[in-house]
Design an enzyme around this catalytic site. Structure first.
Site, PDB file in Angstrom:
ATOM      1  N   ARG A  85      -0.939  54.539  45.176  1.00  0.00           N
ATOM      2  CA  ARG A  85      -0.864  53.826  46.462  1.00  0.00           C
ATOM      3  C   ARG A  85      -1.287  54.798  47.554  1.00  0.00           C
ATOM      4  O   ARG A  85      -0.641  55.822  47.750  1.00  0.00           O
ATOM      5  CB  ARG A  85       0.544  53.287  46.738  1.00  0.00           C
ATOM      6  CG  ARG A  85       0.559  52.194  47.829  1.00  0.00           C
ATOM      7  CD  ARG A  85       1.960  51.805  48.250  1.00  0.00           C
ATOM      8  NE  ARG A  85       2.600  52.914  48.933  1.00  0.00           N
ATOM      9  CZ  ARG A  85       3.848  53.338  48.693  1.00  0.00           C
ATOM     10  NH1 ARG A  85       4.600  52.767  47.791  1.00  0.00           N
ATOM     11  NH2 ARG A  85       4.340  54.357  49.369  1.00  0.00           N
ATOM     12  N   GLU A 120      -1.004  60.017  52.856  1.00  0.00           N
ATOM     13  CA  GLU A 120      -0.869  60.640  51.534  1.00  0.00           C
ATOM     14  C   GLU A 120      -1.325  59.639  50.487  1.00  0.00           C
ATOM     15  O   GLU A 120      -1.513  58.459  50.774  1.00  0.00           O
ATOM     16  CB  GLU A 120       0.589  61.035  51.265  1.00  0.00           C
ATOM     17  CG  GLU A 120       1.547  59.847  51.210  1.00  0.00           C
ATOM     18  CD  GLU A 120       2.999  60.239  51.028  1.00  0.00           C
ATOM     19  OE1 GLU A 120       3.287  61.425  50.849  1.00  0.00           O
ATOM     20  OE2 GLU A 120       3.853  59.333  51.066  1.00  0.00           O
ATOM     21  N   ASN A 171       0.098  58.372  46.744  1.00  0.00           N
ATOM     22  CA  ASN A 171       1.214  58.434  45.793  1.00  0.00           C
ATOM     23  C   ASN A 171       0.673  58.159  44.402  1.00  0.00           C
ATOM     24  O   ASN A 171       0.115  57.085  44.161  1.00  0.00           O
ATOM     25  CB  ASN A 171       2.260  57.370  46.127  1.00  0.00           C
ATOM     26  CG  ASN A 171       2.809  57.517  47.524  1.00  0.00           C
ATOM     27  OD1 ASN A 171       3.712  58.285  47.768  1.00  0.00           O
ATOM     28  ND2 ASN A 171       2.236  56.771  48.470  1.00  0.00           N
ATOM     29  N   SER A 225       6.108  52.381  44.847  1.00  0.00           N
ATOM     30  CA  SER A 225       7.013  51.218  44.752  1.00  0.00           C
ATOM     31  C   SER A 225       6.653  50.106  45.738  1.00  0.00           C
ATOM     32  O   SER A 225       5.721  50.214  46.518  1.00  0.00           O
ATOM     33  CB  SER A 225       8.447  51.674  44.981  1.00  0.00           C
ATOM     34  OG  SER A 225       8.581  52.291  46.240  1.00  0.00           O
ATOM     35  N   LYS A 227       0.730  67.522  47.872  1.00  0.00           N
ATOM     36  CA  LYS A 227       0.214  67.722  49.234  1.00  0.00           C
ATOM     37  C   LYS A 227      -0.796  68.869  49.274  1.00  0.00           C
ATOM     38  O   LYS A 227      -1.738  68.857  50.052  1.00  0.00           O
ATOM     39  CB  LYS A 227       1.368  68.007  50.206  1.00  0.00           C
ATOM     40  CG  LYS A 227       2.460  66.941  50.214  1.00  0.00           C
ATOM     41  CD  LYS A 227       1.939  65.600  50.661  1.00  0.00           C
ATOM     42  CE  LYS A 227       3.025  64.544  50.650  1.00  0.00           C
ATOM     43  NZ  LYS A 227       3.418  64.069  49.327  1.00  0.00           N
ATOM     44  N   LYS A 252       4.522  69.375  55.839  1.00  0.00           N
ATOM     45  CA  LYS A 252       4.762  68.564  54.640  1.00  0.00           C
ATOM     46  C   LYS A 252       5.019  69.450  53.422  1.00  0.00           C
ATOM     47  O   LYS A 252       4.167  70.260  53.056  1.00  0.00           O
ATOM     48  CB  LYS A 252       3.543  67.669  54.364  1.00  0.00           C
ATOM     49  CG  LYS A 252       3.148  66.788  55.535  1.00  0.00           C
ATOM     50  CD  LYS A 252       1.964  65.917  55.209  1.00  0.00           C
ATOM     51  CE  LYS A 252       2.420  64.541  54.826  1.00  0.00           C
ATOM     52  NZ  LYS A 252       1.326  63.568  54.699  1.00  0.00           N
ATOM     53  N   GLU A 283       7.482  63.807  46.987  1.00  0.00           N
ATOM     54  CA  GLU A 283       7.244  62.373  47.138  1.00  0.00           C
ATOM     55  C   GLU A 283       8.536  61.700  47.574  1.00  0.00           C
ATOM     56  O   GLU A 283       9.614  62.268  47.503  1.00  0.00           O
ATOM     57  CB  GLU A 283       6.780  61.769  45.804  1.00  0.00           C
ATOM     58  CG  GLU A 283       5.505  62.362  45.249  1.00  0.00           C
ATOM     59  CD  GLU A 283       4.325  62.194  46.181  1.00  0.00           C
ATOM     60  OE1 GLU A 283       4.220  61.160  46.858  1.00  0.00           O
ATOM     61  OE2 GLU A 283       3.510  63.125  46.254  1.00  0.00           O
ATOM     62  N   GLY A 284       8.403  60.434  47.993  1.00  0.00           N
ATOM     63  CA  GLY A 284       9.599  59.613  48.162  1.00  0.00           C
ATOM     64  C   GLY A 284      10.085  59.427  49.587  1.00  0.00           C
ATOM     65  O   GLY A 284      11.091  58.782  49.817  1.00  0.00           O
ATOM     66  N   ARG A 312       4.562  48.587  55.713  1.00  0.00           N
ATOM     67  CA  ARG A 312       5.940  48.964  56.049  1.00  0.00           C
ATOM     68  C   ARG A 312       5.995  49.318  57.526  1.00  0.00           C
ATOM     69  O   ARG A 312       5.064  49.941  58.047  1.00  0.00           O
ATOM     70  CB  ARG A 312       6.397  50.165  55.220  1.00  0.00           C
ATOM     71  CG  ARG A 312       6.590  49.849  53.749  1.00  0.00           C
ATOM     72  CD  ARG A 312       6.692  51.101  52.925  1.00  0.00           C
ATOM     73  NE  ARG A 312       5.455  51.870  52.994  1.00  0.00           N
ATOM     74  CZ  ARG A 312       5.317  53.099  52.529  1.00  0.00           C
ATOM     75  NH1 ARG A 312       6.330  53.714  51.960  1.00  0.00           N
ATOM     76  NH2 ARG A 312       4.162  53.731  52.634  1.00  0.00           N
TER      77      ARG A 312
END
Length: 474
Positions: A125, A144, A146, A151, A305, A364, A368-369, A450
């Site tokens: 993603r 970024e 993923n 998700s 990253k 950074k 992740e997350g 989002r």
């Protein structure tokens, strides 16, 4: 980037009525999460947080994000196959970041033993924001990519219907008809199903590798349901189950509870807290197996990253994607400024620049997350502490993206209904399947929008900061 419901935002009675109905529709459509109090039981559930109204997204930037996704799929796949590039790029990081170092050591061990896996499945993603430059013209800039456990492809598949009904209730039927259909869960399942088919054992299962705490189970069930509809058996296991019951036969076929596993789909394993010694051993077992891993460990490393920063250096994309000048140009057009903090003159200069003007940058780590990045004074304090230490090489610097805020209501269980200044982040899901040298599937599989209030610098839906949204193209 105003959406055509400024009038609605000035009508409190209409907003209250629409919000109450929207929550019911979210429950009706299955936009669900388990509660914090009972994260592993579905006895009590609540709606996943979402915006009351769809958010405006410039159609040209939306189309640009879709157009470049297949290029990013090819790029991630190329990086995952390039041992020398990963070794060189991560050399400084693995000296100071133990998590990345452990992943890298497993990668090297599996390569030395010889890869048992011949089919490769990527579910990525790529996340973007709309940067309003000096002249106010929005531009698509990648935050970024993923490459593990990306998700909300399931829940976002169900959010469009909710927003369509909200608009109709507010007298905006014409606008409701313009919302784009979106079903990433089907696209992700198509990739998993193709990998399962190419693995070549009709009785083998797909294993979802899941976390100990499973609040976001319904998002995963959307994808799982698509597989059951294709008569593909799915099992859900944790690392500890793999450690206790997983085994390889002489041909490196993976077995769980006596069942052969064709595909391992990771929804876990992306942050250090996911691992203890047993879990690291389970991860090595999975990596050594013939099963199709989504992702295999090289593809997880491709999403770090440090790799993202290295890709922005002149000539790097051309070396990774030879003969694909147009793809390189499309990818490069999405890059924000990315800078190394490696030990040396370049890193010293960038550390000093960020300390002097911290609001220009984001710091950074290799994580992740969501919820890991540092901004403003916090960024400055961390850099002051580590500026003369090799520890700084476990971070990269990125130009801070400045999007244009818009008004919306963020609907969360047990929270008051209030208008917020919001910014949005657009993610495009990409799926690819490679068998040996042949790319069998490469597609964009849907999108995720989002949205969060501007006072929150960092964090996604699972981190409790952003909420699910639907793009309204303008």
């Amino acid at each position: 980037m105003a959406a055509p419901w400024e009038d609605v935002l000035r009508d409190p009675a209409a907003i209250r009525e629409a919000a109450a109905a929207a929550v019911d529709w979210a429950l009706l459509e299955g936009v669900l999460m388990r509660t914090e109090g009972q994260p592993n039981a579905s006895d009590v559930v609540n709606y996943a947080p979402f915006t009351l109204l769809p958010s405006a997204v410039p159609s040209a930037l939306f189309e640009q994000a879709y157009a470049v996704q297949q290029d990013f799929n090819l790029l991630v796949d190329a990086i995952s196959q390039n041992k020398e590039f990963l070794e060189r790029t991560l050399a400084s990081t693995i000296k100071v970041d133990e998590f990345t170092a452990r992943l890298f050591r497993i990668h090297m061990q599996v390569l030395e033993e010889g890869l048992a896996q011949s089919v490769f499945l990527g579910i990525n993603r790529s996340d973007y924001m709309f940067d309003c430059g000096v002249d106010g013209t929005p531009a698509l800039k990648q935050i970024e990519i993923n490459t593990i456990a990306a998700s909300f492809g399931g829940l976002t598949s169900r959010t469009v219907a909710v927003h369509g009904r909200v608009l109709k209730v507010l007298g905006k039927s014409k606008e409701a008809s313009r919302l784009l259909p979106n079903n990433p869960s089907r696209g992700l399942a198509l990739g998993i199903a193709k990998a399962w088919e190419l693995y070549g054992s009709p009785s083998a299962v797909v294993m979802f590798l899941v976390e100990e705490v499973q609040r976001n189970i319904f998002d995963q069930r959307c994808v799982e349901n698509e597989l059951w509809n294709r008569n593909i058996r799915v099992i859900r296991k944790r690392f500890r189950d793999v450690f206790e019951k997983g085994s390889l036969d002489d041909a490196k076929r993976l077995y769980m509870d006596g069942q052969e596993v064709a595909v391992v789909y990771y929804r876990e394993g992306y942050v250090p807290k996911n691992y203890d010694q047993q879990n690291w051993e389970a991860r090595l077992l999975l990596e050594r197996s013939r099963a199709v891993k989504c992702p295999d460990i090289a593809t997880q490393l491709a999403g770090t990253k440090k790799v993202q920063q290295e890709l922005s250096r002149p000539g790097t994309l051309e070396r990774l994607l030879p003969g694909r000048a147009e793809a390189v140009a499309r990818i490069r057009a999405t890059f924000a400024g990315l800078y190394s903090l490696d030990v040396g003159e370049e890193g010293d200069k960038m550390a000093a620049a960020a300390i002097a003007d911290p609001d220009r940058f984001v710091l950074k780590p290799q994580r992740e997350g969501g919820g890991n990045n540092l901004y403003g004074e916090e960024l400055r304090q961390v850099l002051l502490k580590i500026k003369d230490s090799p520890e700084r090489t476990s971070y990269i610097l990125m130009d801070k993206i400045k999007p244009q805020p818009a008004l919306n209501y963020l609907l969360r269980a047990h929270s008051p209904l209030q208008v917020s200044q919001c910014i949005s982040e657009l993610g495009i899901f990409g799926v690819y399947v490679r068998q040996g040298e042949e790319m069998v599937m490469n597609k964009a599989a849907g999108h995720l929008l989002r949205t969060k209030a501007i006072e929150h610098a960092d964090g996604g839906v699972a981190a409790g900061v952003a909420v699910l949204d639907t793009p309204y193209l303008v």
